[in-house]
Design an enzyme around this catalytic site. Structure first.
Site, mmCIF file in Angstrom:
data_model
loop_
_atom_site.group_PDB
_atom_site.id
_atom_site.type_symbol
_atom_site.label_atom_id
_atom_site.label_comp_id
_atom_site.label_asym_id
_atom_site.label_seq_id
_atom_site.Cartn_x
_atom_site.Cartn_y
_atom_site.Cartn_z
ATOM 1 N N TYR A 1 -1.102 10.096 -4.156
ATOM 2 C CA TYR A 1 -1.210 11.290 -5.000
ATOM 3 C C TYR A 1 -0.204 12.361 -4.568
ATOM 4 C CZ TYR A 1 -5.689 9.602 -6.935
ATOM 5 O OH TYR A 1 -6.665 8.887 -7.562
ATOM 6 N N ASP B 1 0.863 -1.186 0.000
ATOM 7 C CA ASP B 1 0.000 0.000 0.000
ATOM 8 C C ASP B 1 0.898 1.235 0.000
ATOM 9 O OD1 ASP B 1 -1.966 1.858 0.240
ATOM 10 O OD2 ASP B 1 -2.661 1.248 2.225
ATOM 11 N N LEU B 2 0.828 2.030 -1.066
ATOM 12 C CA LEU B 2 1.682 3.208 -1.184
ATOM 13 C C LEU B 2 1.227 4.303 -0.225
ATOM 14 C CD1 LEU B 2 1.918 3.239 -5.071
ATOM 15 C CD2 LEU B 2 3.716 2.568 -3.479
ATOM 16 N N ASP C 1 -3.151 2.480 -5.757
ATOM 17 C CA ASP C 1 -2.041 2.477 -4.805
ATOM 18 C C ASP C 1 -1.882 1.176 -4.027
ATOM 19 O OD1 ASP C 1 -4.406 2.801 -3.442
ATOM 20 O OD2 ASP C 1 -3.644 4.311 -2.044
ATOM 21 N N GLU C 2 -2.564 0.108 -4.447
ATOM 22 C CA GLU C 2 -2.461 -1.162 -3.724
ATOM 23 C C GLU C 2 -2.254 -2.317 -4.690
ATOM 24 O OE1 GLU C 2 -5.264 -1.761 -0.304
ATOM 25 O OE2 GLU C 2 -6.248 0.002 -1.164
ATOM 26 N N ARG D 1 -0.629 16.066 7.676
ATOM 27 C CA ARG D 1 -1.391 15.265 8.645
ATOM 28 C C ARG D 1 -0.963 15.575 10.074
ATOM 29 N NH1 ARG D 1 -2.136 9.300 5.696
ATOM 30 N NH2 ARG D 1 -2.526 10.164 3.623
#
Length: 660
Positions: free
Chosen positions: A32, A27-28, A119-120, A64
């Site tokens: 984006y 999982d990246l 992304d996975e 975040r």
């Protein structure tokens, strides 16, 4: 219990092998945002958000840490982080390209790579692990070290074969993540477990850019840690809502629920699958992903409440999709429109879809440089839209999605002619071609029948175009050309099929102005011979039109319709090649050698089915006989005798166009 379990994709995997797999889920991190920072390095180490409309769809970890979250409104995100840099992420082209680069990189380790969104990816490394372990044993190396974390800090027992396999899997996962970082500049998390659902759940335990393995003993602990049923991959919003109606809120509730109750609510297959998932059981295989099975694009907005607005947004989406189809090279055979209506109580999941087959005459034009196809597709999509929305009353849309699916490679050649494949060189005269139908049209009709209500849209669209074609298609002879009220087609031909043919094929049927002029002259001659005022005698029927032109040498241009075969035939003379060897073919059904036209390649002809060889030979013999009977280069019209019916075994390929 059955020894076979159905996977997500409808495939079955033997139970004995299901527990011995090593699956990696990659999982990246904030994908984006990472792509934007790679494209513009000055954005690194700054709070960055990717904006689509009025939402921050993702942000980097600097943002975040300052309180920005995914899917937060732009206004709120700016309040949380005044220094937030926003980039527009509505064009997905560069994200899509990076996503496929990741998948191709992972395939250098093993071909068993399954994409799961941009992304996975799932990767089945079972065989790779076994090879590595075999090499490790032969080299008598020390104990295998574990890369990354072990879920719940459990101790790895290297005497346990599964523990050893998972430890080796962690090293391979580390290599994959290292390759993504060094070659593509992307970081991501990984989970290593014995199946897909467990590897996906454990991959997010430590973030960002970290990895975790799950030992089999901790499977139940991982499932019990989930806060909601929707955390289980495979249980979506609607299923979770139905489970909630049964009083099932937690994973423990689902595990304890009677399977009979679930079967009554969800059906037997779904009930068993969902309950197995709640225990962390997943026997679905990793299915290697090739080219995408569909291409789609969507747009979300606060409000869209008029037909012109809908049409404009559909046109915008189609522009991008048609460009992608052009680059992809495949042809779509199904089109789907999805809408989302505004709801105060159900903001994200109030979607509705309608789909229909793409008309075969449009399939050929999609992905080409023909820009006029866009208007035809807009017309189809608007009809699908009106099936979902009553435009006579107010409506409020917040999303539109267009999807092309059932993608297929185009035919090896764009030539729509059997004669093209027989010819030694590309024919210069369109009249050397012979009409035939394709399987696509039959499959389209089958799909329409299966679509039920949705097929009405396509049926209406096709009928409309058939009427328009009869009125406006320039390649059809007009009534004034023949002074006859009916088109120049024999009885029994399916006009719907004929009118959907590409224009160049229609032009072959009525190939040139010479045919029309000659036919007009012919009608005049026949009127003089018969002494009739009306040019269209009710009992006359066109059977064959042959045009013999001196500039063609030995070849004869013939347009044959289903009807009475020419009666004056003469055995053709064998054609010799430059080396003096006969180029004719032996056919037991004829009992003698027959000549092939100069433009036909004997080798290619010999590979055709016997029935088609016989049919073409009969037609060529008819042409040869006709040419000897009419050496004066005139156009001949052969009709049936009064009361004589057409032979069902006509030697014309147009019989394939007859409705069944």
């Amino acid at each position: 219990m059955s020894n076979l379990f159905a996977g997500y994709h409808g495939q079955a995997v033997p139970k004995g092998n299901a527990w011995n797999r090593i699956i990696v889920h990659l999982d990246l991190d904030c994908f984006y945002a990472q792509v934007e920072m790679i494209c513009d390095p000055e954005l690194r180490s700054k709070p960055l958000g990717v904006q689509q409309k009025y939402l921050v769809v993702t942000c980097n970890y600097e943002a975040r840490n300052l309180g920005v979250k995914k899917l937060m409104g732009v206004k709120e995100a700016k309040e949380k982080c005044p220094d937030l840099i926003l980039v527009n992420g509505e064009d997905l082209t560069k994200y899509r390209e990076f996503s496929y680069r990741v998948t191709e990189l992972l395939k250098t380790f093993t071909p068993l790579v399954e994409r799961l969104g941009f992304d996975e990816n799932f990767v089945d490394i079972t065989e790779l692990v076994e090879r590595r372990l075999t090499e490790w044993k032969k080299a008598s190396l020390p104990n295998i070290s574990v890369s990354g974390h072990v879920y719940n800090n459990q101790t790895v027992d290297f005497h346990d074969p599964m523990h050893r396999s998972l430890a080796m899997g962690s090293q391979i996962a580390e290599e994959m993540r290292g390759a993504m970082c060094s070659r593509l500049g992307l970081t991501g998390c990984a989970g290593v477990a014995t199946n897909k659902v467990l590897s996906k759940l454990v991959s997010g335990t430590f973030k960002p850019n970290q990895q975790t393995i799950l030992l089999p003993e901790n499977r139940q602990n991982l499932m019990a840690s989930l806060s909601h049923l929707r955390k289980i991959p495979g249980i979506g919003f609607k299923t979770a809502k139905r489970l909630l109606n049964l009083g099932l809120c937690t994973v423990q509730d689902l595990q304890d629920c009677s399977v009979e109750i679930l079967e009554k609510e969800l059906g037997i297959p779904a009930a068993h699958l969902i309950q197995k998932l709640s225990w962390g059981e997943d026997h679905s295989p990793v299915i290697p992903s090739g080219a995408p099975q569909s291409l789609s694009d969507e747009d979300s907005f606060k409000k869209c409440s008029s037909e012109p607005e809908v049409k404009k947004k559909i046109e915008e989406l189609l522009t991008n999709l048609l460009d992608r189809l052009y680059k992809d090279g495949r042809k779509p055979h199904t089109i789907r429109l999805t809408i989302r209506q505004y709801s105060a109580t159900n903001k994200w999941f109030n979607r509705e879809s309608r789909q229909c087959p793409v008309p075969s005459h449009l399939v050929k034009r999609i992905g080409s440089e023909d820009t006029s196809v866009k208007a035809d597709l807009v017309s189809i999509l608007m009809k699908l839209f009106r099936k979902m929305i009553n435009v006579e009353v107010p409506f409020h849309l917040t999303l539109l999605n267009i999807c092309f699916s059932n993608l297929k490679d185009p035919p090896a050649s764009s030539k729509e002619s059997i004669q093209f494949y027989l010819s030694q060189s590309s024919p210069s005269l369109s009249s050397n071609k012979v009409l035939h139908t394709t399987e696509d049209r039959n499959s389209e009709n089958t799909r329409m029948e299966r679509q039920g209500e949705d097929s009405d849209v396509l049926s209406e669209e096709r009928n409309t175009r058939c009427v328009q074609s009869q009125l406006h298609t320039p390649c059809l002879p007009k009534a004034s050309d023949l002074q006859c009220p009916s088109p120049l087609l024999p009885a029994g031909i399916d006009y719907d099929v004929f009118n959907q043919l590409p224009s160049d094929i229609k032009e072959e049927i009525f190939s040139s102005q010479k045919v029309r002029d000659s036919t007009e002259t012919l009608w005049s001659q026949r009127r003089s011979e018969l002494g009739e005022k009306s040019p269209c005698h009710p009992k006359m029927k066109i059977s064959s039109i042959s045009l013999h032109s001196g500039d063609l040498g030995q070849s004869t241009r013939t347009l044959a319709f289903s009807g009475i075969a020419p009666t004056n035939e003469e055995p053709p003379v064998e054609r010799q090649n430059p080396h003096g060897e006969g180029s004719s073919q032996n056919h037991s059904s004829q009992g003698s050698k027959v000549a092939l036209p100069p433009s036909v390649d004997p080798k290619t002809f010999s590979e055709l089915p016997a029935e088609m060889q016989k049919e073409l030979l009969t037609e060529w013999k008819s042409q040869k006989g006709a040419s000897k009977m009419h050496a004066s280069k005139v156009v001949t019209l052969k009709g049936t005798k009064k009361g004589q019916a057409s032979s069902p075994g006509s030697n014309s390929l147009l019989r394939y166009f007859k409705p069944r």
